[in-house]
Design a protein around this motif. Structure first.
Motif, mmCIF file in Angstrom:
data_model
loop_
_atom_site.group_PDB
_atom_site.id
_atom_site.type_symbol
_atom_site.label_atom_id
_atom_site.label_comp_id
_atom_site.label_asym_id
_atom_site.label_seq_id
_atom_site.Cartn_x
_atom_site.Cartn_y
_atom_site.Cartn_z
ATOM 1 N N CYS A 1 -62.303 -24.108 -4.550
ATOM 2 C CA CYS A 1 -63.046 -23.269 -4.106
ATOM 3 C C CYS A 1 -62.950 -21.531 -3.761
ATOM 4 O O CYS A 1 -63.451 -20.851 -4.149
ATOM 5 C CB CYS A 1 -63.486 -23.429 -3.169
ATOM 6 N N TRP B 1 -63.520 -18.181 -5.851
ATOM 7 C CA TRP B 1 -64.645 -17.081 -5.196
ATOM 8 C C TRP B 1 -63.764 -15.978 -5.478
ATOM 9 O O TRP B 1 -64.581 -15.393 -6.171
ATOM 10 C CB TRP B 1 -64.310 -17.616 -3.726
ATOM 11 N N GLY C 1 -68.311 -20.455 -5.085
ATOM 12 C CA GLY C 1 -66.786 -21.023 -4.475
ATOM 13 C C GLY C 1 -66.915 -20.265 -3.464
ATOM 14 O O GLY C 1 -66.519 -21.146 -2.449
ATOM 15 N N LEU D 1 -68.955 -23.148 -0.828
ATOM 16 C CA LEU D 1 -68.430 -24.479 -0.954
ATOM 17 C C LEU D 1 -67.219 -23.941 -0.271
ATOM 18 O O LEU D 1 -66.460 -25.805 0.591
ATOM 19 C CB LEU D 1 -68.508 -24.571 -2.586
ATOM 20 N N ALA D 2 -66.388 -22.835 -0.143
ATOM 21 C CA ALA D 2 -65.135 -22.666 0.570
ATOM 22 C C ALA D 2 -65.275 -22.982 1.556
ATOM 23 O O ALA D 2 -64.950 -23.307 2.664
ATOM 24 C CB ALA D 2 -63.955 -21.665 0.717
ATOM 25 N N SER E 1 -66.303 -26.470 3.019
ATOM 26 C CA SER E 1 -65.366 -27.370 3.031
ATOM 27 C C SER E 1 -63.655 -27.144 3.879
ATOM 28 O O SER E 1 -63.122 -28.075 4.217
ATOM 29 C CB SER E 1 -63.672 -27.520 1.377
#
Length: 228
Positions: free
Chosen positions: A171, A175, A208, A211-212, A215
């Protein structure tokens, strides 16, 4: 749609969880979790809250990008140490050395920025390109290192945590990689000529980023439940 507030909220959660994790875990985890916390301080907050006092100053913007570069270097150092630990099962050192070392590097960066001429818009762009290039290439290196760590600890309960970290760096790669692509080809300026490339890269970068953050927070919550 402006996703800055959503990204800020998610990274606040991820940063707080990461910093909490750095306080009570074994030293080898401190570099990793502290690096993720610095993403919040150096990358997300200056970008998502541009109206903060001093956020528009070139020296502050330059320092934010430098701290962002320090973040990926600190966490990469942590994963390198864990890789050695997973092979040798030997670990030494104290958590406070990680905090002191990181603080000294940041202090040195502050002095470097302060004693040099005020960064121009071109200088800031170059610094941001260097930051994103570091993130892209070190993300790839970390994914490979995490794969090797996983192979060494795959029979232990913590192995899934390293698989999750691989997802985190995928991710982060999306990004920062998409942001780097926009910067290198100056697609923000050329958006009228290449609307699809600019819009697609922007969407990938924002996705990204989100989601980063999710996560990172999820991985550290999982590790907290597993290790404490």
């Amino acid at each position: 749609m402006d996703l800055s507030l959503l990204q800020l909220g998610l990274w606040l959660i991820a940063g707080i969880v990461s910093f909490y994790f750095s306080l009570g875990s074994a030293r080898v985890w401190t570099s990793i979790s502290l690096g993720f916390f610095l993403i919040l301080v150096g990358v997300v907050i200056p970008t998502a809250i541009p109206f903060l006092p001093g956020a528009d100053l070139p020296r502050v913007q330059a320092l934010g990008s430098i701290i962002g570069t320090i973040a990926i270097m600190v966490m990469t150092h942590g994963f390198m140490e864990y890789y050695l630990f997973s092979r040798t099962l030997e670990l030494e050192g104290r958590r406070r050395y990680v905090f002191m070392g990181t603080a000294l590097v940041i202090l040195g960066s502050v002095i470097f920025v302060a004693i040099n001429p005020e960064p121009s818009s071109r200088t800031l762009e170059v610094i941001r390109i260097i930051e994103n290039a570091n993130w892209v290439f070190l993300s790839i290196i970390n994914i490979d290192m995490l794969r090797k760590i996983y192979l060494n600890v795959k029979d232990t309960p913590i192995a899934r945590g390293f698989v999750a970290f691989m997802g985190v760096f995928v991710c982060l790669f999306l990004w920062k990689g998409a942001a780097l692509y926009i910067q290198v080809y100056d697609l923000q300026t050329l958006a009228g000529e290449y609307p699809f490339r600019y819009q697609f890269s922007s969407v990938v970068s924002h996705l990204g980023n989100i989601l980063a953050s999710v996560s990172v927070g999820g991985t550290f919550v999982y590790l907290l439940r597993l290790l404490r």
